[in-house]
Motif scaffolding. Structure first.
Motif, mmCIF file in Angstrom:
data_model
loop_
_atom_site.group_PDB
_atom_site.id
_atom_site.type_symbol
_atom_site.label_atom_id
_atom_site.label_comp_id
_atom_site.label_asym_id
_atom_site.label_seq_id
_atom_site.Cartn_x
_atom_site.Cartn_y
_atom_site.Cartn_z
ATOM 1 N N PHE A 94 0.818 -1.220 0.000
ATOM 2 C CA PHE A 94 0.000 0.000 0.000
ATOM 3 C C PHE A 94 0.846 1.261 0.000
ATOM 4 O O PHE A 94 0.412 2.311 -0.443
ATOM 5 C CB PHE A 94 -0.928 0.021 1.219
ATOM 6 N N GLY A 95 2.063 1.182 0.543
ATOM 7 C CA GLY A 95 2.879 2.370 0.690
ATOM 8 C C GLY A 95 2.540 3.105 1.971
ATOM 9 O O GLY A 95 1.785 2.625 2.817
ATOM 10 N N LYS A 96 3.087 4.305 2.114
ATOM 11 C CA LYS A 96 2.870 5.097 3.324
ATOM 12 C C LYS A 96 1.431 5.611 3.394
ATOM 13 O O LYS A 96 0.868 6.042 2.391
ATOM 14 C CB LYS A 96 3.841 6.275 3.351
ATOM 15 N N ALA A 97 0.885 5.579 4.586
ATOM 16 C CA ALA A 97 -0.472 6.089 4.791
ATOM 17 C C ALA A 97 -0.477 7.610 4.696
ATOM 18 O O ALA A 97 0.467 8.277 5.123
ATOM 19 C CB ALA A 97 -0.997 5.650 6.150
ATOM 20 N N ILE A 98 -1.549 8.145 4.115
ATOM 21 C CA ILE A 98 -1.726 9.600 4.035
ATOM 22 C C ILE A 98 -2.536 10.019 5.251
ATOM 23 O O ILE A 98 -3.741 9.758 5.335
ATOM 24 C CB ILE A 98 -2.454 10.004 2.739
ATOM 25 N N ILE A 99 -1.871 10.670 6.189
ATOM 26 C CA ILE A 99 -2.541 11.010 7.457
ATOM 27 C C ILE A 99 -2.617 12.512 7.646
ATOM 28 O O ILE A 99 -3.697 13.064 7.857
ATOM 29 C CB ILE A 99 -1.788 10.365 8.643
ATOM 30 N N ALA A 100 -1.469 13.186 7.567
ATOM 31 C CA ALA A 100 -1.435 14.624 7.833
ATOM 32 C C ALA A 100 -2.288 15.393 6.830
ATOM 33 O O ALA A 100 -2.133 15.242 5.622
ATOM 34 C CB ALA A 100 0.004 15.118 7.785
ATOM 35 N N ASN A 101 -3.199 16.211 7.354
ATOM 36 C CA ASN A 101 -4.075 17.062 6.537
ATOM 37 C C ASN A 101 -4.826 16.261 5.467
ATOM 38 O O ASN A 101 -5.061 16.737 4.358
ATOM 39 C CB ASN A 101 -3.252 18.160 5.850
ATOM 40 N N ASN A 102 -5.193 15.042 5.812
ATOM 41 C CA ASN A 102 -5.901 14.218 4.837
ATOM 42 C C ASN A 102 -7.347 14.673 4.715
ATOM 43 O O ASN A 102 -8.149 14.490 5.635
ATOM 44 C CB ASN A 102 -5.837 12.746 5.253
ATOM 45 N N PHE B 90 -9.300 13.588 2.324
ATOM 46 C CA PHE B 90 -10.047 12.566 1.591
ATOM 47 C C PHE B 90 -10.827 11.642 2.517
ATOM 48 O O PHE B 90 -11.847 11.089 2.132
ATOM 49 C CB PHE B 90 -9.092 11.722 0.730
ATOM 50 N N GLY B 91 -10.341 11.426 3.730
ATOM 51 C CA GLY B 91 -10.990 10.497 4.642
ATOM 52 C C GLY B 91 -10.069 9.343 4.987
ATOM 53 O O GLY B 91 -8.852 9.424 4.834
ATOM 54 N N LYS B 92 -10.630 8.234 5.409
ATOM 55 C CA LYS B 92 -9.843 7.079 5.827
ATOM 56 C C LYS B 92 -9.462 6.197 4.636
ATOM 57 O O LYS B 92 -10.174 6.126 3.654
ATOM 58 C CB LYS B 92 -10.639 6.245 6.833
ATOM 59 N N GLY B 93 -8.330 5.518 4.798
ATOM 60 C CA GLY B 93 -7.950 4.481 3.838
ATOM 61 C C GLY B 93 -7.153 4.936 2.638
ATOM 62 O O GLY B 93 -7.154 4.249 1.608
ATOM 63 N N TRP B 94 -6.416 6.043 2.760
ATOM 64 C CA TRP B 94 -5.660 6.558 1.618
ATOM 65 C C TRP B 94 -4.166 6.376 1.844
ATOM 66 O O TRP B 94 -3.634 6.665 2.909
ATOM 67 C CB TRP B 94 -5.986 8.035 1.376
ATOM 68 N N TYR B 95 -3.488 5.893 0.794
ATOM 69 C CA TYR B 95 -2.069 5.575 0.871
ATOM 70 C C TYR B 95 -1.363 6.046 -0.401
ATOM 71 O O TYR B 95 -1.987 6.238 -1.446
ATOM 72 C CB TYR B 95 -1.844 4.061 1.008
ATOM 73 N N GLN B 96 -0.033 6.176 -0.300
ATOM 74 C CA GLN B 96 0.785 6.507 -1.475
ATOM 75 C C GLN B 96 1.134 5.192 -2.191
ATOM 76 O O GLN B 96 2.250 4.678 -2.104
ATOM 77 C CB GLN B 96 2.058 7.241 -1.055
ATOM 78 N N PRO C 140 -3.784 -0.729 -9.067
ATOM 79 C CA PRO C 140 -4.016 -0.272 -7.690
ATOM 80 C C PRO C 140 -4.139 1.252 -7.646
ATOM 81 O O PRO C 140 -3.343 1.960 -8.266
ATOM 82 C CB PRO C 140 -2.759 -0.741 -6.945
ATOM 83 N N THR C 141 -5.137 1.727 -6.948
ATOM 84 C CA THR C 141 -5.303 3.170 -6.736
ATOM 85 C C THR C 141 -4.794 3.527 -5.338
ATOM 86 O O THR C 141 -4.216 2.701 -4.648
ATOM 87 C CB THR C 141 -6.778 3.573 -6.874
ATOM 88 N N TYR C 142 -5.037 4.771 -4.926
ATOM 89 C CA TYR C 142 -4.572 5.226 -3.612
ATOM 90 C C TYR C 142 -5.556 4.892 -2.491
ATOM 91 O O TYR C 142 -5.226 5.036 -1.326
ATOM 92 C CB TYR C 142 -4.346 6.740 -3.634
#
Length: 520
Positions: free
Chosen positions: A170-178, A180-186, A318-320
């Motif tokens: 999945f890569g690194k999780a997108i957390i800071a200032n996200n 989009f909501g839950k479940g987003w990764y690079q 695969p998407t983000y």
């Protein structure tokens, strides 16, 4: 007395002058002739270096070299231009071996393969029991998967590729200032192998007794095997070494011997052509994994299939977005269906100056000169980061999706999960690729504009899209968001989905149905 000087020359002098003129003319002629011959030889050498004929199994491919970032040979054959294909002698190895066909029947063969794939669509839901349909996961030696991940730092020099392979792909999780909501990764587009492996190990239908299995999953990270040699000067024998070791290993397994690999499945995280290099090829790129005789029977799951190979099955890039629950999906659906789409059209990409057939420069010029179109220049912007791409797509009505290094694009799926209607210019970008995840009626989710109209007739794409009514756009968007979106994302490794099936579940359920039919 004026003295006149005659300009007439003596006969001997005129003869000497004629001889000198003839000598000069002959010298110039000989010099130019040599230049012409040399120039002709240089042209022949250039053509020889950039053109090759490759015989792969039953197919003759006409190929030209290109300066793709990760793909250095473009073949005008079954995968792109069927009219260039020349039938050779047939030697089918299974009931799903590539068929021999001529150019006029090429598209008919593609449609036949797609219909076969659609016949494997399962009505199974996530809540149902496995009912005797088992998945056996081979415990391969680590050199075929984990050890390849360990070499990630040497695969793509200009990227921190290892960070993209973390979190089981999945890569690194997108957390800071996200926002989009839950479940987003690079997530990287080449991470499919790790994602599938992690998910299938936890699948409720996994069995540990090979006699209870309907399908056999081979967790070989073939895409990473391709990447690790791309920037190294090694021989084809070295590049193909691991593929040959895999085949030898499989041939010693009892399930393989029983059905000659027909009930086996490989998931490969790159496009089909990256595994179809031959020793006759002028290109050093890729491996010959899918050209090996013993690899003709298994099913190959890829992000881009070769449409003339019935055993190649395309699944979404695969998407983000990797939701953990039904609520994650519903929240995102509500967000994008209500989005204020400020841009009528958008294009995220870069020009392909080295590809003569590319229409990207035309689209960039049209978009840049039209206030209703937003252009995200990927030659300078960070288009490999989720925020850059999704921000544009969520605010756009249409997203232009011309072919890039190959017909398919990860961006098609980024636009779909953003509720942006993809505009396709080549039917091989999606229509002949994903029979399990996209409907046969492509007008439900996309707009098609033939790239020839853009290139040869100078068609203005933005003006053409203006003919699509707001009602039509709304109907397409609702179909994309509510019908397609859940089945285009790969859910979290520990996700609990009850209302939806994600791309992984759809793929596995169809493979199980196919395996059950094969066993009866």
């Amino acid at each position: 007395m004026a003295v006149s000087i005659s300009r007439r020359r003596s006969k001997p002098y005129r003869k000497q002058e004629a001889k000198q003129s003839y000598f000069h003319f002959s010298a110039i002629y000989n010099f130019l002739s040599r230049i012409s011959v040399a120039l002709f030889l240089l042209i022949l050498i250039y053509l020889w270096c950039s053109f090759s004929t490759i015989i792969t199994g039953n197919i003759v491919h006409v190929c030209f070299s290109s300066s793709r970032k990760l793909h250095s040979l473009y073949c005008l054959s079954a995968g792109t231009h069927p009219s260039f294909e020349i039938p050779t002698s047939t030697n089918n190895h299974s009931f799903l071996a590539p068929r021999i066909f001529e150019g006029s029947n090429a598209m008919k063969v593609v449609e036949e393969h797609l219909q076969v794939h659609r016949s494997w669509r399962s009505n199974r839901t996530n809540a149902e029991s496995c009912s005797g349909e088992g998945i056996y996961v081979y415990d391969l030696p680590s050199k075929f998967n984990k050890d390849l991940v360990g070499q990630c730092s040497k695969m793509i020099p200009w990227q921190d590729f290892c960070s993209y392979l973390s979190n089981d792909g999945f890569g690194k999780a997108i957390i800071a200032n996200n926002k989009f909501g839950k479940g987003w990764y690079q997530t990287h587009q080449y991470s499919l192998e790790l994602i599938f492996h992690s998910r299938i190990l936890k699948h409720p239908c996994r069995v540990y007794n090979e006699n209870e299995a309907k399908i056999f999953y081979v967790p070989f990270y073939g895409g990473l095997d391709v990447l690790r040699w791309h920037f190294k000067n090694v021989s084809n024998d070295v590049k193909d070494g691991l593929s040959l070791e895999l085949v030898n290993w499989l041939q010693r397994q009892r399930p393989w011997k029983r059905n000659e690999g027909k009930d086996h499945v490989l998931v490969l995280g790159k496009i089909s052509w990256d595994f179809r290099r031959t020793n006759n090829s002028e290109s050093p790129w890729g491996t010959s994994l899918l050209e090996l005789e013993k690899m003709q029977n298994p099913i190959k799951i890829l992000i881009e299939r070769q449409p003339w190979h019935a055993n190649d099955i395309g699944v979404p890039h695969p998407t983000y977005f990797h939701p953990s629950s039904d609520n994650d999906i519903i929240s995102w659906q509500l967000k994008i269906i209500r989005s204020n789409r400020k841009s009528f059209v958008s294009f995220a990409g870069a020009a392909r100056s080295d590809a003569e057939d590319s229409i990207r420069r035309i689209l960039i010029d049209q978009c840049s000169s039209n206030g209703r179109c937003k252009f995200l220049n990927c030659s300078s912007a960070k288009c490999n980061e989720a925020e850059s791409i999704i921000d544009v797509f969520v605010e756009s009505e249409f997203c232009l999706q011309p072919p890039g290094d190959s017909p398919t694009r990860k961006s098609v799926f980024d636009s779909l999960i953003s509720g942006c209607i993809p505009v396709l210019f080549d039917p091989f970008t999606a229509y002949y690729q994903y029979p399990w995840h996209l409907p046969e009626d492509h007008d439900k989710y996309s707009v098609f504009i033939d790239k020839k109209e853009v290139k040869e007739k100078n068609l203005n794409v933005v003006e053409r899209l203006s003919n699509v009514s707001s009602r039509e756009r709304e109907n397409m968007r609702r179909y994309i968001v509510y019908e397609l979106l859940p089945g285009l994302v790969y859910a979290d490794h520990n996700a609990l989905l009850y209302k939806f099936q994600d791309a992984f579940a759809i793929t596995i359920n169809n493979l199980l149905l196919r395996g059950t039919r094969l066993a009866t």
